[in-house]
Design a protein around this motif. Structure first.
Motif, PDB file in Angstrom:
ATOM      1  N   GLY A 275       0.814  -1.226   0.000  1.00  0.00           N
ATOM      2  CA  GLY A 275       0.000   0.000   0.000  1.00  0.00           C
ATOM      3  C   GLY A 275       0.839   1.263   0.000  1.00  0.00           C
ATOM      4  O   GLY A 275       0.348   2.338  -0.351  1.00  0.00           O
ATOM      5  N   HIS A 276       2.112   1.131   0.385  1.00  0.00           N
ATOM      6  CA  HIS A 276       2.951   2.331   0.485  1.00  0.00           C
ATOM      7  C   HIS A 276       3.989   2.385  -0.625  1.00  0.00           C
ATOM      8  O   HIS A 276       4.970   3.133  -0.541  1.00  0.00           O
ATOM      9  CB  HIS A 276       3.567   2.424   1.885  1.00  0.00           C
ATOM     10  N   VAL A 277       3.771   1.607  -1.679  1.00  0.00           N
ATOM     11  CA  VAL A 277       4.564   1.754  -2.902  1.00  0.00           C
ATOM     12  C   VAL A 277       4.104   3.061  -3.556  1.00  0.00           C
ATOM     13  O   VAL A 277       2.913   3.354  -3.599  1.00  0.00           O
ATOM     14  CB  VAL A 277       4.310   0.546  -3.837  1.00  0.00           C
ATOM     15  N   LEU A 286      -1.204  13.002   0.313  1.00  0.00           N
ATOM     16  CA  LEU A 286      -0.600  12.607   1.577  1.00  0.00           C
ATOM     17  C   LEU A 286      -1.196  11.269   2.041  1.00  0.00           C
ATOM     18  O   LEU A 286      -2.405  11.063   1.960  1.00  0.00           O
ATOM     19  CB  LEU A 286      -0.875  13.703   2.615  1.00  0.00           C
ATOM     20  N   CYS A 287      -0.322  10.380   2.514  1.00  0.00           N
ATOM     21  CA  CYS A 287      -0.764   9.053   2.981  1.00  0.00           C
ATOM     22  C   CYS A 287      -0.724   9.023   4.515  1.00  0.00           C
ATOM     23  O   CYS A 287      -0.058   9.839   5.147  1.00  0.00           O
ATOM     24  CB  CYS A 287       0.174   7.998   2.398  1.00  0.00           C
ATOM     25  N   HIS A 288      -1.419   8.037   5.099  1.00  0.00           N
ATOM     26  CA  HIS A 288      -1.385   7.845   6.561  1.00  0.00           C
ATOM     27  C   HIS A 288       0.041   7.713   7.087  1.00  0.00           C
ATOM     28  O   HIS A 288       0.321   8.069   8.218  1.00  0.00           O
ATOM     29  CB  HIS A 288      -2.076   6.515   6.935  1.00  0.00           C
ATOM     30  N   CYS A 289       0.908   7.126   6.266  1.00  0.00           N
ATOM     31  CA  CYS A 289       2.265   6.823   6.736  1.00  0.00           C
ATOM     32  C   CYS A 289       3.138   8.074   6.814  1.00  0.00           C
ATOM     33  O   CYS A 289       4.255   8.018   7.301  1.00  0.00           O
ATOM     34  CB  CYS A 289       2.914   5.777   5.834  1.00  0.00           C
ATOM     35  N   GLY A 290       2.628   9.205   6.314  1.00  0.00           N
ATOM     36  CA  GLY A 290       3.395  10.452   6.372  1.00  0.00           C
ATOM     37  C   GLY A 290       4.056  10.812   5.048  1.00  0.00           C
ATOM     38  O   GLY A 290       4.500  11.942   4.865  1.00  0.00           O
ATOM     39  N   GLY A 293       2.023  10.215  -2.151  1.00  0.00           N
ATOM     40  CA  GLY A 293       1.929   9.487  -3.416  1.00  0.00           C
ATOM     41  C   GLY A 293       1.852   7.983  -3.298  1.00  0.00           C
ATOM     42  O   GLY A 293       2.035   7.270  -4.289  1.00  0.00           O
ATOM     43  N   CYS A 294       1.585   7.446  -2.075  1.00  0.00           N
ATOM     44  CA  CYS A 294       1.447   5.990  -1.927  1.00  0.00           C
ATOM     45  C   CYS A 294       0.183   5.529  -2.666  1.00  0.00           C
ATOM     46  O   CYS A 294      -0.819   6.257  -2.711  1.00  0.00           O
ATOM     47  CB  CYS A 294       1.302   5.614  -0.456  1.00  0.00           C
ATOM     48  N   ILE A 295       0.210   4.321  -3.161  1.00  0.00           N
ATOM     49  CA  ILE A 295      -0.953   3.763  -3.856  1.00  0.00           C
ATOM     50  C   ILE A 295      -2.178   3.775  -2.926  1.00  0.00           C
ATOM     51  O   ILE A 295      -3.301   4.016  -3.371  1.00  0.00           O
ATOM     52  CB  ILE A 295      -0.642   2.344  -4.399  1.00  0.00           C
TER      53      ILE A 295
HETATM   54 ZN   LIG Z   1       1.990   5.454   2.679  1.00  0.00          ZN
END
Ligand SMILES: [Zn+2]
Length: 428
Positions: A275-277, A286-290, A293-295
């Motif tokens: 999911g974070h590729v 922005l993704c949850h991981c910080g 552009g994560c999928i």
């Molecule tokens: Zn992510």
């Protein structure tokens, strides 16, 4: 574990800079033995291979298992005798009028050793199911989850739900062989220790230990996507596949990898954070991981809801309402009451790009795409396949088998049973 400077090791960090004083990590004897227990020995590997082939082709005679596994007759006899002694496998005499010794078939024992699978759903519920080692369901229960940010409290809610369900099920408690927990977490599936759950306080937390000590039943814990892949490998599409990747599109996006018939968890037990590729690095959403552009920031149910709400000027639903909200959104879209086509088309495109990158890197035999949105993707498959075609390395194009699958809720319990079968020897 001791760390020493080693002039013989040359290492570079991830920016490509040479680390001048490379460090050599030397494990002590006890740690080495511990590490070795985490990997299957050749003998253990043979046992799991035999069990897997037996499961995929039961009822099956010992002589056929020689063909299916490549193991010698003597090895098959020794392993199957042990499995029969443990009550995992049963022998069935085949009634025949033919002369000579009666044929004996082997089957996974449907009775006596039951596995309870438990997982948290997107609707704020716990789903519990008891299955036999053939993955067949005996009973199902649900329990409401109380919102919490404490992993230990989360584990205690699993315990309470298990106590209630087990008391009401038509199975004796002492016949429950193992409990298999599936959670959307970064978890070491060898120890049951949960490192992290998104939106929760940080770990580590001995999740497996909390459940096991409270119930007095051996407990295994794994990431829920790994459980789906294990269910596929033992009881589903992947039963004949040694190398496949299962990608689950849900509130988040996850993937699990089987290579050479074994689930791959990576050197640090984290694989795979598919999911974070990145599909739009640097400038993407922005993704949850910080990161950006994560999928997952484009293609997950949460991301589709967020982008649709931005487009329609609506408020985002609470976490436990997202599953139902997404279904209603898709129904409105299908009825042409709203238009979220650009959001869905972009999600399909980026999913195609990410799967293409994965195939280019890994060359799996098959990719199984599953999760609730997959059933709704019919009209979007053209976009997905165009992105896949365009971005896969030319030699690998159209070689990988692709399966689309909307998983059923029982997959988690079957995955728990599969996890027990895979751990039968490594945890013995
Ligand atoms: Zn992510």
């Amino acid at each position: 574990m001791s760390v020493t400077d080693s002039p013989s090791l040359v290492a570079i960090n991830y920016l490509g800079t040479k680390i001048s004083r490379a460090r050599e990590i030397v494990a002590t004897g006890a740690e080495l033995a511990d590490g070795m227990r985490m990997r299957l020995t050749d003998q253990e590997h043979n046992r799991v291979l035999l069990l897997k082939k037996l499961r995929a082709s039961e009822p099956v005679a010992r002589t056929d298992l020689v063909k299916f596994t490549g193991l010698t007759g003597g090895t098959i006899t020794a392993i199957t005798a042990d499995l029969v002694k443990r009550g995992i496998v049963i022998e069935e005499k085949v009634v025949s009028n033919a002369p000579g010794r009666p044929r004996v078939n082997l089957r996974i024992n449907p009775e006596g050793k039951y596995v309870v699978g438990i997982t948290a759903t997107n609707d704020g519920e716990l789903l519990l199911e008891i299955v036999n080692l053939r993955g067949e369901s005996l009973a199902v229960s649900t329990a409401l989850l109380t919102p919490t940010t404490s992993i230990a409290d989360f584990a205690r809610q699993f315990v309470a739900a298990l106590e209630t369900a087990i008391a009401g099920w038509p199975v004796r408690r002492e016949d429950i062989y193992r409990i298999g927990v599936g959670i959307p977490a970064v978890v070491d599936n060898r120890t049951g220790i949960v490192e992290q759950i998104l939106t929760f306080e940080p770990g580590p937390c001995d999740f497996g230990g909390i459940v096991e000590r409270a119930l007095g039943i051996p407990t295994l814990v794994d990431n829920n996507i790994n459980l789906l892949a294990r269910a596929e490998h033992w009881y589903g599409l992947g039963a004949q596949l040694g190398d496949f990747t299962l990608i689950n599109v849900d509130l988040g996006i996850g993937a699990a990898l089987y290579r050479g018939g074994q689930l791959i968890s990576g050197a640090h037990g984290i694989a795979s954070e598919f999911g974070h590729v990145k599909v739009v690095p640097d400038t993407g959403r922005l993704c949850h991981c910080g990161a950006r552009g994560c999928i997952q920031a484009y293609c997950s149910i949460h991301a589709i809801i967020r982008q649709a709400c931005e487009r329609l000027g609506r408020a985002e639903p609470r976490y436990e309402e997202m599953g139902r909200f997404f279904e209603e959104l898709m129904a409105e879209h299908a009825a042409a009451a709203i238009d979220i086509w650009p959001v869905l088309e972009q999600a399909s495109h980026y999913l195609g790009v990410a799967v293409a990158n994965h195939i280019t890197m890994q060359d799996p035999e098959a990719v199984i795409l599953c999760g609730p949105p997959i059933a709704m993707m019919d009209k979007l498959r053209g976009t997905f396949f165009a992105a896949l075609e365009q971005n896969t390395f030319p030699t690998l194009r159209r070689r990988t088998k692709l399966y689309f699958k909307a998983w059923d809720k029982g997959a988690f319990a079957r995955g728990a049973a599969a996890m027990v079968l895979e751990h039968l020897y490594s945890s013995a």
